[in-house]
Design an enzyme around this catalytic site. Structure first.
Site, PDB file in Angstrom:
ATOM      1  N   ASP A 154      -9.843  14.558 -29.783  1.00 15.05           N
ATOM      2  CA  ASP A 154     -10.832  13.595 -30.265  1.00 15.05           C
ATOM      3  C   ASP A 154     -12.115  13.679 -29.439  1.00 15.05           C
ATOM      4  OD1 ASP A 154     -11.688  11.653 -31.976  1.00 15.05           O
ATOM      5  OD2 ASP A 154     -10.612  10.003 -31.044  1.00 15.05           O
ATOM      6  N   HIS A 162     -17.438  20.608 -32.825  1.00 15.15           N
ATOM      7  CA  HIS A 162     -16.191  21.151 -33.378  1.00 15.15           C
ATOM      8  C   HIS A 162     -15.996  22.613 -32.968  1.00 15.15           C
ATOM      9  CE1 HIS A 162     -15.421  17.520 -35.504  1.00 15.15           C
ATOM     10  NE2 HIS A 162     -16.454  17.638 -36.324  1.00 15.15           N
ATOM     11  N   LEU A 209       4.207  30.802 -25.649  1.00 14.45           N
ATOM     12  CA  LEU A 209       3.960  29.412 -26.037  1.00 14.45           C
ATOM     13  C   LEU A 209       4.203  29.203 -27.526  1.00 14.45           C
ATOM     14  CD1 LEU A 209       2.675  26.619 -25.067  1.00 14.45           C
ATOM     15  CD2 LEU A 209       0.537  27.501 -26.021  1.00 14.45           C
TER      16      LEU A 209
END
Length: 236
Positions: free
Chosen positions: A17, A34, A128
């Site tokens: 956020d 973004h 991962l």
């Protein structure tokens, strides 16, 4: 961090956020935030892996994000298209297995194809486990899971918590140990509500583009100070 005796959470979920606000504070358009936020995802994936985190799940685009301006949604979709393509190379280089959760049918066909390619080409990687929530909403996910259970004709008496978990988008992925939300908001925003039942929450005012390895370490230090009893009582 592992050398200091820290207990590293197996699965960390993040609500990314503050990209737009971060950009605005710098006098830049929201879309610039973004782009920088997407770059930061790559850095944090690497940091998380080297810290010993095995699963990382990030909230990239919610079912509610379609309500944003057309320009911002279009820019986010362009960013997503580019990210899916570059992520194939990144996943290979960093041995990441990438999965996408959410209602993929609501995305453009070329994005769906890129997601399918990324998931297929990274499925055997042993590093991962990176999960991206796109066009994702937890209530929508639970509704879709219920529909699947009904369609399979599973009898009511056979429906257990495990059956529900197995029909969610996150089937096969352990529940998060730690949830991080950046940029000062204190809510879940329809994210992984079933999976976060016993997760520790960590909120920080730092906007996502500024969230770095030191901030991740800070979150894990806080996590280490928590007493996870899963509804039980600690013995005196």
């Amino acid at each position: 961090m592992e050398e200091t005796g820290m207990n590293i959470p197996q699965h960390v979920a993040i609500i990314l956020d503050g990209n737009g606000r971060w950009a605005k504070a710098k006098g830049m358009p929201r879309n610039y935030g973004h782009v920088q936020g997407a770059k930061n995802v790559e850095k944090i994936c690497e940091d998380a892996y080297y810290m010993g985190i095995k699963y990382l799940t990030v909230y990239a685009f919610s079912t509610e994000n379609w309500k944003r301006s057309k320009d911002e949604v279009d820019a986010l979709m362009t960013l997503l298209r580019n990210y899916m393509k570059t992520c194939v190379k990144t996943a290979k280089k960093n041995h990441m297995r990438v999965r996408v959760i959410g209602d993929k049918s609501g995305l453009a066909e070329d994005i769906q194809a890129s997601i399918a390619k990324l998931e297929e080409e990274s499925k055997d990687q042993d590093g991962l486990n990176f999960t991206i929530a796109i066009n994702y909403g937890s209530r929508d996910e639970i509704c879709r899971a219920v529909k699947k259970i009904v369609a399979e004709g599973i009898a009511p008496e056979d429906i257990t918590e495990q059956v529900i978990s197995d029909h969610l988008d996150t089937a096969g992925i352990p529940d998060p140990d730690l949830l991080i939300r950046t940029s000062g908001e204190l809510r879940l925003s329809n994210y992984l509500m079933w999976q976060l039942a016993y997760t520790e929450f960590y909120f920080t005012d730092v906007p996502w583009p500024d969230f770095n390895k030191a901030e991740l370490e800070k979150a894990i230090e806080k996590y280490n100070g928590r007493d996870r009893r899963y509804g039980g009582v600690k013995e005196e």
